[in-house]
Design a protein around this motif. Sequence first.
Motif, PDB file in Angstrom:
ATOM      1  N   GLU A   1       0.832  -1.208   0.000  1.00 33.76           N
ATOM      2  CA  GLU A   1       0.000   0.000   0.000  1.00 33.76           C
ATOM      3  C   GLU A   1       0.867   1.259   0.000  1.00 33.76           C
ATOM      4  O   GLU A   1       0.551   2.254  -0.656  1.00 33.76           O
ATOM      5  CB  GLU A   1      -0.922  -0.018   1.223  1.00 33.76           C
ATOM      6  CG  GLU A   1      -1.929   1.113   1.247  1.00 33.76           C
ATOM      7  CD  GLU A   1      -2.819   1.057   2.467  1.00 33.76           C
ATOM      8  OE1 GLU A   1      -3.854   1.723   2.480  1.00 33.76           O
ATOM      9  OE2 GLU A   1      -2.460   0.309   3.421  1.00 33.76           O
ATOM     10  N   ARG A   2       1.977   1.204   0.742  1.00 28.71           N
ATOM     11  CA  ARG A   2       2.885   2.364   0.796  1.00 28.71           C
ATOM     12  C   ARG A   2       3.608   2.576  -0.521  1.00 28.71           C
ATOM     13  O   ARG A   2       3.925   3.703  -0.915  1.00 28.71           O
ATOM     14  CB  ARG A   2       3.893   2.144   1.932  1.00 28.71           C
ATOM     15  CG  ARG A   2       4.846   3.311   2.137  1.00 28.71           C
ATOM     16  CD  ARG A   2       5.699   3.087   3.367  1.00 28.71           C
ATOM     17  NE  ARG A   2       6.629   4.184   3.565  1.00 28.71           N
ATOM     18  CZ  ARG A   2       7.830   4.260   3.033  1.00 28.71           C
ATOM     19  NH1 ARG A   2       8.260   3.265   2.251  1.00 28.71           N
ATOM     20  NH2 ARG A   2       8.621   5.290   3.260  1.00 28.71           N
ATOM     21  N   ILE A   3       3.871   1.451  -1.242  1.00 31.79           N
ATOM     22  CA  ILE A   3       4.642   1.552  -2.484  1.00 31.79           C
ATOM     23  C   ILE A   3       3.744   1.806  -3.689  1.00 31.79           C
ATOM     24  O   ILE A   3       4.164   2.405  -4.676  1.00 31.79           O
ATOM     25  CB  ILE A   3       5.448   0.241  -2.683  1.00 31.79           C
ATOM     26  CG1 ILE A   3       6.481   0.089  -1.573  1.00 31.79           C
ATOM     27  CG2 ILE A   3       6.138   0.213  -4.043  1.00 31.79           C
ATOM     28  CD1 ILE A   3       7.222  -1.230  -1.615  1.00 31.79           C
TER      29      ILE A   3
ATOM     30  N   LEU B   1       4.195   3.856  -7.525  1.00 36.08           N
ATOM     31  CA  LEU B   1       4.298   2.923  -8.646  1.00 36.08           C
ATOM     32  C   LEU B   1       3.226   3.189  -9.689  1.00 36.08           C
ATOM     33  O   LEU B   1       3.438   2.986 -10.891  1.00 36.08           O
ATOM     34  CB  LEU B   1       4.189   1.480  -8.151  1.00 36.08           C
ATOM     35  CG  LEU B   1       5.415   0.926  -7.422  1.00 36.08           C
ATOM     36  CD1 LEU B   1       5.185  -0.520  -7.015  1.00 36.08           C
ATOM     37  CD2 LEU B   1       6.658   1.036  -8.292  1.00 36.08           C
ATOM     38  N   LEU B   2       2.036   3.664  -9.230  1.00 36.65           N
ATOM     39  CA  LEU B   2       1.003   4.032 -10.190  1.00 36.65           C
ATOM     40  C   LEU B   2       1.466   5.188 -11.069  1.00 36.65           C
ATOM     41  O   LEU B   2       1.180   5.227 -12.271  1.00 36.65           O
ATOM     42  CB  LEU B   2      -0.288   4.402  -9.449  1.00 36.65           C
ATOM     43  CG  LEU B   2      -1.046   3.235  -8.792  1.00 36.65           C
ATOM     44  CD1 LEU B   2      -2.215   3.768  -7.970  1.00 36.65           C
ATOM     45  CD2 LEU B   2      -1.535   2.266  -9.857  1.00 36.65           C
TER      46      LEU B   2
ATOM     47  N   SER C   1      12.601   5.836  -9.541  1.00 34.73           N
ATOM     48  CA  SER C   1      12.116   6.969 -10.329  1.00 34.73           C
ATOM     49  C   SER C   1      13.268   7.662 -11.049  1.00 34.73           C
ATOM     50  O   SER C   1      13.148   8.036 -12.224  1.00 34.73           O
ATOM     51  CB  SER C   1      11.389   7.952  -9.412  1.00 34.73           C
ATOM     52  OG  SER C   1      10.296   7.332  -8.777  1.00 34.73           O
ATOM     53  N   LYS C   2      14.383   7.811 -10.369  1.00 30.80           N
ATOM     54  CA  LYS C   2      15.545   8.441 -11.003  1.00 30.80           C
ATOM     55  C   LYS C   2      16.060   7.591 -12.165  1.00 30.80           C
ATOM     56  O   LYS C   2      16.368   8.108 -13.249  1.00 30.80           O
ATOM     57  CB  LYS C   2      16.654   8.639  -9.963  1.00 30.80           C
ATOM     58  CG  LYS C   2      17.907   9.328 -10.516  1.00 30.80           C
ATOM     59  CD  LYS C   2      18.941   9.499  -9.424  1.00 30.80           C
ATOM     60  CE  LYS C   2      20.166  10.223  -9.970  1.00 30.80           C
ATOM     61  NZ  LYS C   2      20.788   9.542 -11.103  1.00 30.80           N
ATOM     62  N   VAL C   3      16.123   6.257 -11.935  1.00 33.26           N
ATOM     63  CA  VAL C   3      16.571   5.373 -13.008  1.00 33.26           C
ATOM     64  C   VAL C   3      15.607   5.439 -14.192  1.00 33.26           C
ATOM     65  O   VAL C   3      16.024   5.444 -15.362  1.00 33.26           O
ATOM     66  CB  VAL C   3      16.697   3.922 -12.481  1.00 33.26           C
ATOM     67  CG1 VAL C   3      16.938   2.953 -13.623  1.00 33.26           C
ATOM     68  CG2 VAL C   3      17.829   3.827 -11.463  1.00 33.26           C
ATOM     69  N   PHE C   4      14.297   5.493 -13.907  1.00 36.81           N
ATOM     70  CA  PHE C   4      13.306   5.590 -14.979  1.00 36.81           C
ATOM     71  C   PHE C   4      13.501   6.858 -15.796  1.00 36.81           C
ATOM     72  O   PHE C   4      13.464   6.849 -17.031  1.00 36.81           O
ATOM     73  CB  PHE C   4      11.893   5.539 -14.384  1.00 36.81           C
ATOM     74  CG  PHE C   4      10.789   5.612 -15.406  1.00 36.81           C
ATOM     75  CD1 PHE C   4      10.363   4.476 -16.069  1.00 36.81           C
ATOM     76  CD2 PHE C   4      10.201   6.831 -15.720  1.00 36.81           C
ATOM     77  CE1 PHE C   4       9.359   4.546 -17.021  1.00 36.81           C
ATOM     78  CE2 PHE C   4       9.201   6.913 -16.667  1.00 36.81           C
ATOM     79  CZ  PHE C   4       8.780   5.768 -17.319  1.00 36.81           C
TER      80      PHE C   4
END
Length: 505
Positions: free
Chosen positions: A197-199, A203-204, A235-238
Amino acid sequence: LKESSELVQRVYMDITPTPKAEKTGEKILEDGFAIAGAAPVFTLQKKFVGVLYGGVLLNRNFEIVDKIRDTIFESGALYKSKPIGTVTIFQKDVRISTNVLNEDGSRAISTKLSSDVAETVLKNNKVFRGKAFVVNDWYLSAYTPIEGVDGETVGVLYVGVLEKPYKDSLFWSLLLFFAIALLGVLIVGVISFRVAERISRPLLCLAEAARKLGEGDYDVKVDVGEREDEIGILSKVFNDMVVELRESHIALKTWTEVLEEKVEERTKVLKTMQDQLIQTEKLAGIGRLAAGVAHEINNPLTGILTNASLMYDDVPEGDPKKADLKVIVEETLRCRKIVKGLLDFARQSPPQKQLLSLNEVIEDVITLVRNQANFRNIKIVLELDPLIPKIMADKDQIRQVVLNIVLNAADAMPNGGDFTIVSRIIDNSYIELVFSDTGIGISEEVKEKIFEPFVTTKKTGTGLGLSIAYGIIERHKGKISVESQLGKGTTFRIILPVVKDERQA
């Protein structure tokens, strides 16, 4: 000798039917089973005067089996009202003394030994160890034969421990294990749900960004604030990946333009090769014409030339017919020369050698013919060694040889088949090219003269192609040979010398 009536009562028993026991038809037991001993008797002067003989009857002698049980197992140990350890003495296959209990709690005397144990111990005189059904339950048992004074097996000694406590212990251990495992799964599930739930929220955001990226939006960016945890790293890698994809997309467009230019250049090369293929077909047509001319014209020309020459010699000088006859002789000789020229068309010019790759020549020819109608049902397999060196050869002539063999293979497989081309280095001095098809094959009679002019197995062939190929390979100081069997296919082998120190990387 007088026996006690009490002993007689202990011996006599009705045999009780027992599950899993062998059915022998015996219903009563009337003889006894005893442990006996004897010792000589002497006077003080050491004179033998007799024998002292004594024995203990084992039938219904429960003291001895209980003593053995209490020695081996914990005294009085029970499991669900049943003794954990049991001991039994058998007279043959009948229990005469035991602490195994019936369902009513009485000792299971007069019951019988199970048939599988009796087979092992009584009949085969071997020790039985393992799981056995004893009266009314399963035991982990050991049975050993008891031998009489003459060595014959007269009974069995059994010691066993009840199996049920171990099975129940295993069951409860497994049940406890599964309960602990289930509890662990539940705990992990709760923790995983909270972590997920926290992640899930960031991720959405990543999923939405990935969807836009898949639609071609290379300017998308994921913003999750200043997070330094795994989500922040992801997120940075993305975002870095999006930048690289954008650059790759630009480079791909550039390469596409370059590729289109290369395709255009390659098309021009293929057009040139197609023109060469058309030229080869023209040469084949000339060969067919030459064969026809030789057969249909050469013999009449010989008759005309012979008769015209004789008539020319017979006509005196000054006769106006002599000039006409001279014209006939000269024109006949010219026709004969034309026919000879057609038949000699296969004589190639000296090879214009250059450093070339045989693999590239083969690939070019296959590219040229692969999409032709007569190759559509043929599976072409190229096993080309990329490390073979270049050789000094005439590129056009070598291409003509390869093309001729390839076209012949297609003609030999009108219903399709496999065509394999192999290139390899031999002793670092020669290159071998192998062309194998699964066509109709060549007869021994034709194979012996296959490289001679005008020899062919095709209805429309001229028989000049392989003769031309043979001459080209000869002029390159190489060798060409053929192997074939009717109905199995044909293999052509070409061996060409290499140029020393001219190897590809």
